[in-house]
Scaffold this motif. Sequence first.
Motif, PDB file in Angstrom:
ATOM      1  N   LYS A  56       0.813  -1.224   0.000  1.00 32.97           N
ATOM      2  CA  LYS A  56       0.000   0.000   0.000  1.00 32.97           C
ATOM      3  C   LYS A  56       0.843   1.269   0.000  1.00 32.97           C
ATOM      4  O   LYS A  56       0.660   2.153  -0.840  1.00 32.97           O
ATOM      5  CB  LYS A  56      -0.936  -0.012   1.216  1.00 32.97           C
ATOM      6  CG  LYS A  56      -1.863   1.191   1.277  1.00 32.97           C
ATOM      7  CD  LYS A  56      -2.816   1.093   2.460  1.00 32.97           C
ATOM      8  CE  LYS A  56      -3.749   2.300   2.491  1.00 32.97           C
ATOM      9  NZ  LYS A  56      -4.693   2.228   3.632  1.00 32.97           N
ATOM     10  N   VAL A  57       1.781   1.361   0.946  1.00 36.19           N
ATOM     11  CA  VAL A  57       2.587   2.586   1.064  1.00 36.19           C
ATOM     12  C   VAL A  57       3.408   2.812  -0.199  1.00 36.19           C
ATOM     13  O   VAL A  57       3.518   3.939  -0.693  1.00 36.19           O
ATOM     14  CB  VAL A  57       3.495   2.525   2.314  1.00 36.19           C
ATOM     15  CG1 VAL A  57       4.457   3.708   2.341  1.00 36.19           C
ATOM     16  CG2 VAL A  57       2.652   2.518   3.587  1.00 36.19           C
ATOM     17  N   SER A  58       3.988   1.739  -0.754  1.00 36.12           N
ATOM     18  CA  SER A  58       4.800   1.859  -1.975  1.00 36.12           C
ATOM     19  C   SER A  58       3.965   2.379  -3.133  1.00 36.12           C
ATOM     20  O   SER A  58       4.444   3.182  -3.952  1.00 36.12           O
ATOM     21  CB  SER A  58       5.412   0.510  -2.346  1.00 36.12           C
ATOM     22  OG  SER A  58       6.245   0.034  -1.329  1.00 36.12           O
ATOM     23  N   ILE A  70       1.252   4.268  -2.884  1.00 38.10           N
ATOM     24  CA  ILE A  70       0.965   5.691  -2.626  1.00 38.10           C
ATOM     25  C   ILE A  70       2.169   6.536  -3.030  1.00 38.10           C
ATOM     26  O   ILE A  70       2.029   7.590  -3.668  1.00 38.10           O
ATOM     27  CB  ILE A  70       0.605   5.914  -1.143  1.00 38.10           C
ATOM     28  CG1 ILE A  70      -0.760   5.290  -0.827  1.00 38.10           C
ATOM     29  CG2 ILE A  70       0.591   7.409  -0.808  1.00 38.10           C
ATOM     30  CD1 ILE A  70      -1.138   5.337   0.633  1.00 38.10           C
ATOM     31  N   GLU A  71       3.368   6.075  -2.654  1.00 36.00           N
ATOM     32  CA  GLU A  71       4.590   6.810  -3.028  1.00 36.00           C
ATOM     33  C   GLU A  71       4.726   6.898  -4.541  1.00 36.00           C
ATOM     34  O   GLU A  71       5.187   7.913  -5.077  1.00 36.00           O
ATOM     35  CB  GLU A  71       5.812   6.120  -2.423  1.00 36.00           C
ATOM     36  CG  GLU A  71       5.904   6.251  -0.909  1.00 36.00           C
ATOM     37  CD  GLU A  71       7.012   5.405  -0.307  1.00 36.00           C
ATOM     38  OE1 GLU A  71       7.595   4.580  -1.049  1.00 36.00           O
ATOM     39  OE2 GLU A  71       7.289   5.553   0.899  1.00 36.00           O
ATOM     40  N   GLU A 131      -1.562  11.707   6.611  1.00 30.47           N
ATOM     41  CA  GLU A 131      -0.104  11.670   6.436  1.00 30.47           C
ATOM     42  C   GLU A 131       0.314  11.442   4.988  1.00 30.47           C
ATOM     43  O   GLU A 131       1.275  12.038   4.495  1.00 30.47           O
ATOM     44  CB  GLU A 131       0.468  10.562   7.316  1.00 30.47           C
ATOM     45  CG  GLU A 131       1.957  10.354   7.175  1.00 30.47           C
ATOM     46  CD  GLU A 131       2.458   9.126   7.918  1.00 30.47           C
ATOM     47  OE1 GLU A 131       3.668   8.815   7.799  1.00 30.47           O
ATOM     48  OE2 GLU A 131       1.651   8.468   8.607  1.00 30.47           O
ATOM     49  N   HIS A 132      -0.412  10.566   4.266  1.00 34.22           N
ATOM     50  CA  HIS A 132      -0.003  10.201   2.902  1.00 34.22           C
ATOM     51  C   HIS A 132      -0.740  11.000   1.824  1.00 34.22           C
ATOM     52  O   HIS A 132      -0.660  10.651   0.646  1.00 34.22           O
ATOM     53  CB  HIS A 132      -0.215   8.703   2.674  1.00 34.22           C
ATOM     54  CG  HIS A 132       0.661   7.843   3.528  1.00 34.22           C
ATOM     55  ND1 HIS A 132       2.027   7.835   3.403  1.00 34.22           N
ATOM     56  CD2 HIS A 132       0.359   6.976   4.533  1.00 34.22           C
ATOM     57  CE1 HIS A 132       2.541   6.992   4.289  1.00 34.22           C
ATOM     58  NE2 HIS A 132       1.553   6.455   4.978  1.00 34.22           N
ATOM     59  N   ASN A 157      -6.326  12.637  -1.716  1.00 37.31           N
ATOM     60  CA  ASN A 157      -5.975  11.281  -1.321  1.00 37.31           C
ATOM     61  C   ASN A 157      -6.461  10.316  -2.390  1.00 37.31           C
ATOM     62  O   ASN A 157      -7.284  10.667  -3.233  1.00 37.31           O
ATOM     63  CB  ASN A 157      -6.504  10.928   0.071  1.00 37.31           C
ATOM     64  CG  ASN A 157      -7.984  10.598   0.061  1.00 37.31           C
ATOM     65  OD1 ASN A 157      -8.723  10.999  -0.830  1.00 37.31           O
ATOM     66  ND2 ASN A 157      -8.434   9.873   1.067  1.00 37.31           N
TER      67      ASN A 157
END
Length: 371
Positions: A255-257, A259-260, A311-312, A335
């Motif tokens: 998930k985080v990757s 978003i990045e 945050e993201h 978002n």
Amino acid sequence: LSNVPRTDIENAFVIARHVRDAVSIHSRSVVIDMQSEHLYLSLLLSFMLNSETTTQIIATRRTQDEISSIQQLAQHLPIPITLRMVNTKNKSHLVVFHDFVIQSAPHPTRIAMCSLGCPETLALRAIQMYNNLAYRAVGLAMCTYGLPEKIHVTRKVVYDVGSAFTPQQGMSSTVLTHHHRFSARQVFVVPPDQQFNAWLRHLKSSVPASSVVQIFTPQQDDPRELQHAFFVAHKAVVEQEFENFVCYTSVVLEKVSQIEEVHRIAAHINMKHNSTTLRDGRPVRIVESCPSRFSEGAYSTFHYIKCNPEEHDLCYELSITNGDEESKIGFISFNVYGLDASSGSEFPFWSEDRMFHVVQINRLCVLPAYR
């Protein structure tokens, strides 16, 4: 070799034969052994290959202890083995190792890659390096086994094998020369007896069309043995030398990757389209920002939501120039969220190989003096 399973030794001979075939037609070559267990593939290659044309074997290990235990032996072989510690999950390690390989194989030296007992993520990394080595790499032979973890489906993991970035003529931007992307769901959505073949098909699609790919699935006598296959790629035509920009992005995107990744794409677009003018002719530009600027820049004072964005979130501010001074006058945050597979027919932009498909605005505020 007394503790090495018989199947592994047999597999090593198969891989070594394909490596020998790949380098035999070239006058000078270097072989890379990507983290094969116990180093016996490298040892076998040292005796099987022609020492007059293959100048060295570069073997990667996971820890310094592994290197220390076999350092002396590696130097007293028909073809010396150079040992390098490489963490294949670390992108900076891979870039440093890539540069070392390029220096060890000056033009016109060709490179053959191999790996024995290649789990799923290492198989993706090996293909990524093969792609990144572009015109230098002439062959890749590996024994890959097993499937990704099934929990990757629940986490909506995506696998992404990008290759070398090359400059477009007349443009400052760059493009991917080859790119393949697929989701864990695409591997596991088929019946269990077809999942390993689905995985192998995606590995094959990760290799550029300039290579010929062959996949051999050996007969397994023991049903308890982990399913494995030989994956062999070789260049049908050796490409011309060109300048390439090395790209070792993550091959397993959670998930985080992802978003990045959205942030990187947005930053690239903003870099090309970040300036405009107001109705009165004053120039403004869009600049990257962060969630905390919503309160720090006093935007929250004039907005019905007082807390900072998530945050993201992807955040930007509008910057205006008044003489020699530059002021921030507006804030926007976005978002991203995903749609499930059933949305594919309703939304033409839905894609199997992405977790996120929709963008929504979370905050939008312009300071009153500039409304």
